[in-house]
Design an enzyme around this catalytic site. Sequence first.
Site, PDB file in Angstrom:
ATOM      1  N   ASP A  48      -8.425  -6.505  -4.934  1.00  0.00           N
ATOM      2  CA  ASP A  48      -8.047  -5.199  -4.382  1.00  0.00           C
ATOM      3  C   ASP A  48      -8.585  -4.112  -5.303  1.00  0.00           C
ATOM      4  O   ASP A  48      -8.123  -3.967  -6.434  1.00  0.00           O
ATOM      5  CB  ASP A  48      -6.519  -5.127  -4.289  1.00  0.00           C
TER       6      ASP A  48
ATOM      7  N   SER B  24       0.847  -1.193   0.000  1.00  0.00           N
ATOM      8  CA  SER B  24       0.000   0.000   0.000  1.00  0.00           C
ATOM      9  C   SER B  24       0.890   1.254   0.000  1.00  0.00           C
ATOM     10  O   SER B  24       1.775   1.355  -0.854  1.00  0.00           O
ATOM     11  CB  SER B  24      -0.933  -0.055   1.212  1.00  0.00           C
TER      12      SER B  24
ATOM     13  N   HIS C 174      -7.888  -5.366  -0.583  1.00  0.00           N
ATOM     14  CA  HIS C 174      -6.598  -4.727  -0.332  1.00  0.00           C
ATOM     15  C   HIS C 174      -5.927  -5.272   0.932  1.00  0.00           C
ATOM     16  O   HIS C 174      -4.712  -5.450   0.979  1.00  0.00           O
ATOM     17  CB  HIS C 174      -6.820  -3.217  -0.203  1.00  0.00           C
TER      18      HIS C 174
END
Lengths: 362, 362
Positions: B299, B133, B332
């Site tokens: 995601d 991320s 995610h």
Amino acid sequence: MPLDCGRSLGPIEIAYTTFGRLNAARSNAILICHALTGDQHVLGTHPVTGKPGWWENLVGPGRAIDTNRYFLICSNILGGCMGSTGPAGIDPATGRIWGTGFPVVTIADMVRAQALLIDHLGIERLFAVVGGSMGGMQVLQWAASLPDRLFAAVPIATAARHSAQNIAFHEVGRQAIMADPDWHHGRYAEHGSRPVKGLAVARMTAHITYLSEMALHNKFGRRLQDRGARSYGFDADFQVESYLRHQGSTFVDRFDANSYLYITRAMDYFDLAADHGGVLAHAFRGSRVRFCVISFSSDWLFPTAESRAVARAIAAVAGNVSFTEIETDRGHDAFLLDEPVFARIVKGFLDGVAGHAGIDRT
Amino acid sequence: MPLDCGRSLGPIEIAYTTFGRLNAARSNAILICHALTGDQHVLGTHPVTGKPGWWENLVGPGRAIDTNRYFLICSNILGGCMGSTGPAGIDPATGRIWGTGFPVVTIADMVRAQALLIDHLGIERLFAVVGGSMGGMQVLQWAASLPDRLFAAVPIATAARHSAQNIAFHEVGRQAIMADPDWHHGRYAEHGSRPVKGLAVARMTAHITYLSEMALHNKFGRRLQDRGARSYGFDADFQVESYLRHQGSTFVDRFDANSYLYITRAMDYFDLAADHGGVLAHAFRGSRVRFCVISFSSDWLFPTAESRAVARAIAAVAGNVSFTEIETDRGHDAFLLDEPVFARIVKGFLDGVAGHAGIDRT
């Protein structure tokens, strides 16, 4: 009027508009059901915003839903804030503004109120009920609750139940409103305040879900505001930020925060299968309604799979159903936009069924 | 330390943890970069929450990132709130808490601070930089800014730029914080308050984006809370509502609201291509870094397409890159969870490259 929550409400007021002319046989009436933040102003200048009606792309003389041929009725939902009985109105028992003392209403309650309006207008059977998003939920509820009072149903960009993700987004919006100290536990009218900041945040969050990622990318990408450089601060640097802030701030001028709580709650509770023993098809058993189910390929709020589930459930009980997914990258909002294929399908369906229903061309 | 915004900052403090042992050749160091709400406590009990480290699934003795073999460094980012210099710290010029007087920092600034830490630890070249991320953004920035100081890079569930949709979600979170009257234009510490309600709403919104629709459906569906019936009110009726409220309320105990503003802003500004004349591949020209790019199929915050664009850009300048999309329905968040295929790929890549880098097995 008895409500699903066990309480009752009355007398109730329903604000509505009509367009076109009811024919002598009273057979050409279409009920338009609005979405979460919509209202009865489907056509014509909105009295608060001064903007055109929310469905001018689809509805009007010579349009897909042709006001030269059909008599349109659009009412503000029960719980709304554009004239129908809702939390911003007066509780007759106390003489005070309802606020959160207003009973929680459901989609089925909204449909009951609409049916009373249709009675009042002297219409036994609607030619069609049409709506997108939460409007589509009402369409499905009409077909399930009152199948003999409509000939055709057009549920658009909708679902037979609200998903966990959608409940989650609604909950965030409600929390934003209720976190605003100007909300005063729903009694803001008495405090002379309005939770505009919380309501704006709720609207901004929801607005993201109305667009596809591609739509946001195409519309704004990473483009900066006019000054063309980063501010290295927390002002709206990116166009998408400025756009969202605008969406938030204009929304609060026309919408009541408590209404937003109630209507999102009604959507969360919507689950047509649960109301029919857990089997969605049973909601449509024996129905003679003709359905035209429509979804949009990039809609991630009410994805195509939800519409397909509705179409399959209707087909499973030998119902009369067509299902179309419209290819578009504009997301959920596509149902409000100028989408020619969508308009053609709605027009083709309605005009085709109108022939069967014996509605003359005018 | 000079910053991208034109201001400078110093002296700076960087809070960090290490695990494993640095070998004699100082060649086995891996820098772990944390995500938006992460910190240096990648392993071991968190001092505030009492919970396990945030990457125990991937990192530890015998794990994919093996602390028996590698020396791990994880530092709290510049602008963070777990000990590194950030808006909750003291401005030496005034003796007051920085608040929004703190300069806006970028991902590149965070990497500059990390490089100073690596200097301080006497490490010339990292074996690898790994992160998911926003941590993955730092990995890409390391590779672009300081290609000679790392041997391998593992950017996970990330992108070379923040999308319009992601900026939009961040902006909603910031607006929620700034709408909270307890925020006091960032000077809440001086008012003895904290904008916990706004920060909780920001966290709730963000949390929805960390999970896939399927993950929310599988985890909660439309299940009601214990009492098993609708309340017809605005309490948390659905389990997903209760879960989100919990996520919001626990987050505010461990996170600073101004830090949240600064870090989301740094992510929004991240655009590696823009920093290289609009051509992403130019960020990696001549690089000898070995890349392992990983994405997760469900995601939607950092979709696979973003990782594929990174991998293609590296390949376009004849870089050394592998790219894998992991099939999962967990969204995610998958990069933080027990995902065996993901762990195997990270382990295989690191251990394979370690052989080339001359890092002995211990």
